[in-house]
Design an enzyme around this catalytic site. Sequence first.
Site, mmCIF file in Angstrom:
data_model
loop_
_atom_site.group_PDB
_atom_site.id
_atom_site.type_symbol
_atom_site.label_atom_id
_atom_site.label_comp_id
_atom_site.label_asym_id
_atom_site.label_seq_id
_atom_site.Cartn_x
_atom_site.Cartn_y
_atom_site.Cartn_z
ATOM 1 N N GLU A 37 50.504 30.796 36.708
ATOM 2 C CA GLU A 37 49.854 32.173 37.113
ATOM 3 C C GLU A 37 49.220 32.056 38.397
ATOM 4 O O GLU A 37 49.434 32.957 39.540
ATOM 5 C CB GLU A 37 49.189 32.852 36.108
ATOM 6 C CG GLU A 37 50.181 33.262 34.660
ATOM 7 C CD GLU A 37 51.153 34.381 35.150
ATOM 8 O OE1 GLU A 37 50.974 34.978 36.145
ATOM 9 O OE2 GLU A 37 52.154 34.370 34.502
ATOM 10 N N TYR A 120 43.360 39.509 36.564
ATOM 11 C CA TYR A 120 44.734 39.219 36.410
ATOM 12 C C TYR A 120 44.950 37.714 35.487
ATOM 13 O O TYR A 120 45.761 38.023 34.464
ATOM 14 C CB TYR A 120 45.410 39.300 37.620
ATOM 15 C CG TYR A 120 46.662 38.576 37.345
ATOM 16 C CD1 TYR A 120 47.765 39.545 36.881
ATOM 17 C CD2 TYR A 120 47.299 37.294 37.630
ATOM 18 C CE1 TYR A 120 49.078 38.939 36.647
ATOM 19 C CE2 TYR A 120 48.319 36.993 37.402
ATOM 20 C CZ TYR A 120 49.408 37.695 37.043
ATOM 21 O OH TYR A 120 50.554 37.262 36.649
ATOM 22 N N ASP A 138 49.033 42.841 38.728
ATOM 23 C CA ASP A 138 49.329 42.329 39.782
ATOM 24 C C ASP A 138 50.342 43.230 40.868
ATOM 25 O O ASP A 138 50.405 44.516 40.417
ATOM 26 C CB ASP A 138 50.130 40.892 39.664
ATOM 27 C CG ASP A 138 51.552 40.987 39.405
ATOM 28 O OD1 ASP A 138 52.127 42.146 38.963
ATOM 29 O OD2 ASP A 138 52.247 39.948 39.246
#
Length: 346
Positions: A37, A120, A138
């Site tokens: 991520e 996030y 995002d």
Amino acid sequence: MGSQQEIVERLTQWFRRSQRQLPWRLSSDPYPIWISEVMLQQTQVATVIPYFQRFLKAFPTLQKLAQASEESVLTQWAGLGYYSRGRNLRRGAQYLLDHHRGVFPKSREELLKVPGIGPYTAGAILSIAFNLKEPLVDGNVERVLSRLFGFKKPLGTTEAKHFFWDKAHQLVSHAKDPKCFNQGLMELGSTVCTKSNPRCPKCPLQKFCLAYSHDLTHELPVPKKRKTTQFVRLLKLILERNGKIWVRQNSSQEWWAGLWDLPSLQLSPHEEWLPILEKKLNPSSPVFLKELSHQKHTVTHHKLEVIPIHLRVRKNPDFDGKWLELKRFSAMPTSALVKKIMLELN
Ligand code: SF4
């Protein structure tokens, strides 16, 4: 069935059918999910895959990453850009080891205390690794939600942030499988609801989409105001003496922070580089060897024209730094730009 619940169920099923096979989707271990991520922020999936695989090979566990030197982490990161991400991963691993015995906490509040983990990434770890009903937003999610709900204000404002996080929160609260729903939202944004030419006929959410029904898919989302691009001309100096070159490590305030670099001089738009160089290097009586290919490079909102110059000097130049064997420099963490210059030199 309320429409939000139907949106969630359709998207979840679509993701189960249509998801791409990606190496970080092979396990529910939060460590590789976290690494992927962070790498995927500002970077394309195809670019990330080999970096992800090499990084996991070099640092297969959180413990290994926490114990690694910053230099070895940056070496693995070199070329991916936004280097603070790599440095923060290492700091985050150290924090998790010190404060949570290397185990990822299952609470947003605790995860947000980890260096480099923002809202996030916390949402991604909690939903993808632990299947918790935690939202994430995002750029892809913003695009899907702005079209789906017809949000017509510019991105980047506080109002827009509240809107997207509220919607993401409402939607995930209906999810029976938050892991698949959140990934579905991101996957739809990257493969179907794309920036230009969204493939609406293939979209599982078409019947709910306000942008589609009002013919606004090309108007939404409304982009945030961009900073104007600045053009910068830069000399990069390869200063050589007895088989060694003069190198320096960028400070945390500079571009490519923490990476090893060649000394630079900024030029004004039409300035000749030779007089500047003579003035700067006069005491070390340089011998000009070669002007290498000019390089175009973009850093944040700056467009660089980089002029690499290879010179032989007799004394220490008037830049901070140290002498290093050429071979050793190639193994140090450097930017993609410096790698390109050194490749041509070699
Ligand atoms: Fe995006 Fe089109 Fe789907 Fe709407 S219908 S969410 S614009 S792909």
